[in-house]
Design a protein around this motif. Structure first.
Motif, PDB file in Angstrom:
ATOM      1  N   LYS A  67       1.027  -1.203   0.192  1.00  0.00           N
ATOM      2  CA  LYS A  67      -0.231   0.171  -0.220  1.00  0.00           C
ATOM      3  C   LYS A  67       0.618   1.285   0.086  1.00  0.00           C
ATOM      4  O   LYS A  67       1.936   1.617   0.547  1.00  0.00           O
ATOM      5  N   ASN A  68       0.094   2.463  -0.405  1.00  0.00           N
ATOM      6  CA  ASN A  68       1.073   3.153  -0.598  1.00  0.00           C
ATOM      7  C   ASN A  68       2.604   3.442  -1.334  1.00  0.00           C
ATOM      8  O   ASN A  68       3.134   4.036  -1.011  1.00  0.00           O
ATOM      9  N   ILE A  69       3.341   2.497  -2.052  1.00  0.00           N
ATOM     10  CA  ILE A  69       3.834   2.422  -2.410  1.00  0.00           C
ATOM     11  C   ILE A  69       4.842   4.074  -3.695  1.00  0.00           C
ATOM     12  O   ILE A  69       3.755   4.103  -4.597  1.00  0.00           O
ATOM     13  N   PRO A  70       5.346   4.475  -3.097  1.00  0.00           N
ATOM     14  CA  PRO A  70       5.835   5.803  -3.911  1.00  0.00           C
ATOM     15  C   PRO A  70       5.843   5.048  -5.442  1.00  0.00           C
ATOM     16  O   PRO A  70       6.899   4.481  -6.378  1.00  0.00           O
ATOM     17  N   GLY A  71       6.060   5.744  -5.942  1.00  0.00           N
ATOM     18  CA  GLY A  71       6.136   5.785  -8.057  1.00  0.00           C
ATOM     19  C   GLY A  71       5.315   4.770  -8.628  1.00  0.00           C
ATOM     20  O   GLY A  71       3.611   4.630  -8.674  1.00  0.00           O
ATOM     21  N   PHE A 103      13.680   4.576  -0.618  1.00  0.00           N
ATOM     22  CA  PHE A 103      13.745   4.653   1.197  1.00  0.00           C
ATOM     23  C   PHE A 103      11.836   4.113   1.156  1.00  0.00           C
ATOM     24  O   PHE A 103      12.514   3.474   2.673  1.00  0.00           O
ATOM     25  N   TYR A 104      11.707   3.994   1.176  1.00  0.00           N
ATOM     26  CA  TYR A 104      10.152   3.297   1.486  1.00  0.00           C
ATOM     27  C   TYR A 104      10.651   2.031   1.736  1.00  0.00           C
ATOM     28  O   TYR A 104      10.648   1.179   1.930  1.00  0.00           O
ATOM     29  N   LEU A 105      11.304   1.227   0.569  1.00  0.00           N
ATOM     30  CA  LEU A 105      12.040  -0.500   0.299  1.00  0.00           C
ATOM     31  C   LEU A 105      13.633  -0.553   1.688  1.00  0.00           C
ATOM     32  O   LEU A 105      13.757  -1.351   1.567  1.00  0.00           O
ATOM     33  N   ASP A 106      13.795   0.941   1.732  1.00  0.00           N
ATOM     34  CA  ASP A 106      14.694   0.679   2.713  1.00  0.00           C
ATOM     35  C   ASP A 106      15.754   0.587   2.397  1.00  0.00           C
ATOM     36  O   ASP A 106      16.430  -0.497   2.623  1.00  0.00           O
ATOM     37  N   MET A 107      16.377   0.869   1.183  1.00  0.00           N
ATOM     38  CA  MET A 107      17.294   0.660   0.891  1.00  0.00           C
ATOM     39  C   MET A 107      18.417   1.745   0.551  1.00  0.00           C
ATOM     40  O   MET A 107      19.076   2.273   0.442  1.00  0.00           O
ATOM     41  N   THR A 108      18.980   1.060   2.028  1.00  0.00           N
ATOM     42  CA  THR A 108      19.928   2.432   2.881  1.00  0.00           C
ATOM     43  C   THR A 108      21.111   2.165   3.579  1.00  0.00           C
ATOM     44  O   THR A 108      21.671   0.638   3.060  1.00  0.00           O
ATOM     45  N   GLU A 109      22.436   2.911   3.650  1.00  0.00           N
ATOM     46  CA  GLU A 109      23.516   2.470   3.811  1.00  0.00           C
ATOM     47  C   GLU A 109      23.367   1.148   5.128  1.00  0.00           C
ATOM     48  O   GLU A 109      24.088   0.484   5.147  1.00  0.00           O
ATOM     49  N   ASP A 110      22.329   1.739   5.893  1.00  0.00           N
ATOM     50  CA  ASP A 110      22.410   0.839   7.237  1.00  0.00           C
ATOM     51  C   ASP A 110      22.259  -1.403   6.512  1.00  0.00           C
ATOM     52  O   ASP A 110      22.236  -1.595   7.355  1.00  0.00           O
ATOM     53  N   HIS A 111      21.367  -1.008   5.797  1.00  0.00           N
ATOM     54  CA  HIS A 111      21.113  -2.192   5.319  1.00  0.00           C
ATOM     55  C   HIS A 111      22.052  -2.631   4.305  1.00  0.00           C
ATOM     56  O   HIS A 111      22.365  -3.371   4.796  1.00  0.00           O
ATOM     57  N   CYS A 112      23.042  -2.204   3.915  1.00  0.00           N
ATOM     58  CA  CYS A 112      23.909  -2.489   2.359  1.00  0.00           C
ATOM     59  C   CYS A 112      24.970  -1.349   2.214  1.00  0.00           C
ATOM     60  O   CYS A 112      24.166  -0.072   2.156  1.00  0.00           O
ATOM     61  N   LYS A 113      25.842  -1.027   2.584  1.00  0.00           N
ATOM     62  CA  LYS A 113      26.865  -0.427   2.052  1.00  0.00           C
ATOM     63  C   LYS A 113      26.804   0.154   0.574  1.00  0.00           C
ATOM     64  O   LYS A 113      26.508  -0.705   0.339  1.00  0.00           O
ATOM     65  N   GLY A 114      26.975   1.371  -0.127  1.00  0.00           N
ATOM     66  CA  GLY A 114      26.263   1.980  -1.397  1.00  0.00           C
ATOM     67  C   GLY A 114      25.074   1.576  -1.896  1.00  0.00           C
ATOM     68  O   GLY A 114      25.195   1.623  -3.155  1.00  0.00           O
TER      69      GLY A 114
END
Length: 562
Positions: A67-71, A103-114
């Motif tokens: 729900k409410n997934i951006p793009g 950001f919604y999918l949490d594809m951040t540096e905290d989860h994986c570098k780069g």
């Protein structure tokens, strides 16, 4: 992490993600109405959200409602390309929705570098915000992901970028319009030259920042951007020019459809709210244009009043054509909106604070010409005409001018509304003071069969006064000797003419009293024959006269100064 165009979306063009069945290492799910079959390992390696969803999920079907997934689907495919190790081609159009999605999918540096979020943000700040056109494009894309983009500060970043550039170079908003050109006698150009100022081209055609892209922003984003610029000191004439272009583009008076009309109404109301308070940031002609747009779309009273107030402050720039605002009232058959003009006049008088009366004289002449124009409207009510003529007369008195223009308008109105009774004609003429008419106008009025008898009598008295003033002036200016004797002879001759005129006026007054008594008894003679008799007595039967479009000069009243 920039990509070559050849590598972009190669996998998706082969529809590998649409397998009918999934292997043990794959998972099937649905996003944006599309079915995807993707590798668990690739998903969980880059996305914290997928890692959490698939941690204890062994089935091949992931029945999770995103729900409410951006793009959109294209944005999601770009993110999946990255998960599979393929390069992503960032642009001003896709980077903002992509940032919101990752950001919604949490594809951040905290989860994986780069990870993708950091890469996309670096591209946004280093490649998009430094350029006006790219920043405008990026801001436009925030409309579909507005809440997410606002939360991440992307909208504010775009707004600040555009603000800083507009403060350095306000021409990015478009060229301001020329102010009205004034001739040597101080009269503004009636054609209203409102073209943008000509400027030297500072950019090559393919590099020049475009104000057209800026006016393509959605109303919400345009409102935010202009409000930010107004509050932070961007030059008002550039802001006003951009606002006019936006209104011209999105508030088209020829548009149809209930929703489209509603949108146009919202546009013109927003434009009025954003217009700077400074006067002359837009030519008066363009303000009239936007006012008529507001009237057509039934904008709020506060919106129409705002335009009327701005117009009133610079009414001296207007032409008669500007005041001919078509009436939109279903209850009225009148061709023009005279009530609107009265409100504009009221605002002009309320805001006029010049040390001289040049502007007042221009507006007085403008209203006289306007009266003469609308007097031809057969549906113009008597009360509307009387109200406007009273305002015009008051202005003439204030500026110490003859009221010839008002007389001309009254003459036209009576000719086009020949069904009026004698009493109604007297009402129409009630604001006309014959003592403020020029000698030429008095002579014309004394022979005008359209006027009520009372006004004709007043015109004759006024003519007598004009004659007396001429005689007095000549006597005072005469020298001793032969010129003095000559003036005495002239005085004697003119005294005889004046005595004869007094006898004629007395005779006319008696005739008027007799007619009134006859009317009261219901035995009045036909008007035309009565007029002929009166004219013979006054010596006015000098052939036919065309009164309808009489031309009388606009002069300064000699008794009231220049």
């Amino acid at each position: 992490m920039m990509a070559d165009k050849e590598n972009t979306n190669i996998s998706f063009s082969n529809n590998w993600y649409r397998k009918p069945t999934a292997t043990l290492s794959e998972v099937r799910f649905q996003i944006h109405g599309e079915q995807y079959c993707l590798d668990r390992k690739h998903l969980t390696a880059k996305s914290g959200k997928f890692a959490a969803l698939l941690k204890n999920h062994k089935n091949e079907e992931l029945a999770y409602a995103f729900k409410n997934i951006p793009g959109d689907s294209t944005t999601f495919q770009l993110a999946m390309n990255f998960c599979y190790g393929r390069e992503v081609n960032f642009t001003a159009v896709n980077v903002v929705p992509l940032i919101c999605l990752v950001f919604y999918l949490d594809m951040t540096e905290d989860h994986c570098k780069g990870n993708l979020l950091n890469i996309a943000l670096c591209f946004f700040y280093s490649k998009i915000l430094p350029t006006w056109n790219e920043a405008v494009k990026a801001l436009q894309t925030t409309e579909l992901v507005f809440d997410e983009a606002s939360h991440l500060g992307l909208v504010d970043s775009c707004l600040e970028s555009l603000l800083s550039k507009a403060r350095q170079n306000p021409r990015l908003l478009g060229e301001p319009f020329k102010k009205p050109i004034h001739s040597d006698d101080g009269v503004s150009n009636k054609n209203g030259d409102c073209r943008p100022n000509a400027r030297k081209k500072l950019f090559a055609p393919n590099q020049r920042p475009s104000s057209e892209a800026f006016t393509s922003l959605s109303l919400r984003l345009y409102d935010l951007t202009i409000s930010n610029m107004v509050q932070n000191g961007v030059q008002p004439e550039y802001i006003a020019a951009s606002l006019y272009k936006y209104a011209k583009k999105w508030a088209n008076v020829d548009i149809t459809g209930e929703e489209a009309v509603k949108d146009c109404k919202e546009v013109i109301e927003t434009i009025e709210k954003l217009l700077p308070d400074e006067t002359e940031v837009l030519p008066c002609k363009l303000l009239f244009e936007m006012l008529q747009t507001a009237i057509v779309f039934h904008a709020s009273p506060s919106c129409r009043y705002g335009f009327e107030t701005r117009i009133g402050k610079q009414l001296k720039e207007a032409a008669v054509e500007d005041l001919l605002i078509p009436s939109q009232s279903y209850a009225s058959e009148m061709q023009f909106d005279t009530a609107c003009v009265k409100r504009i006049l009221k605002n002009f008088y309320a805001n006029y604070n010049a040390s001289d009366n040049v502007g007042m004289i221009k507006v007085a002449e403008l209203i006289e010409d306007f009266l003469s124009t609308i007097a031809r409207d057969v549906n113009l009510t008597k009360d509307s005409f009387i109200s406007l003529s009273a305002v015009s007369v008051a202005t003439s008195v204030e500026t110490k001018r003859y009221s010839d223009g008002v007389y001309r308008a009254i003459n036209i109105y009576l000719d086009k509304h020949n069904y009026l009774t004698e009493a109604e004609k007297e009402e129409v003429c009630q604001s006309l003071d014959c003592s403020r008419l020029s000698p030429e106008a008095c002579t014309h009025a004394a022979q005008n069969s359209l006027l009520p008898l009372r006004v004709v009598v007043q015109a004759l008295f006024a003519s007598q006064l004009h004659l007396r003033e001429v005689i007095t002036t000549r006597a005072e200016d005469s020298d001793n000797g032969s010129r003095k004797d000559e003036s005495i002879i002239v005085s004697d001759i003119t005294d005889d003419a004046r005595i004869e005129m007094e006898h004629r006026v007395i005779e006319l007054e008696n005739e008027c009293d007799r007619m009134k008594k006859q009317i009261e008894r219901g035995v009045a003679k036909e008007k035309n024959s009565t007029w002929k008799a009166l004219k013979r007595k006054l010596g006015c039967m000098n052939g036919s006269h065309a009164y309808t479009d009489c031309q009388v000069k606009k002069k300064v009243h000699p008794r009231n100064g220049a």
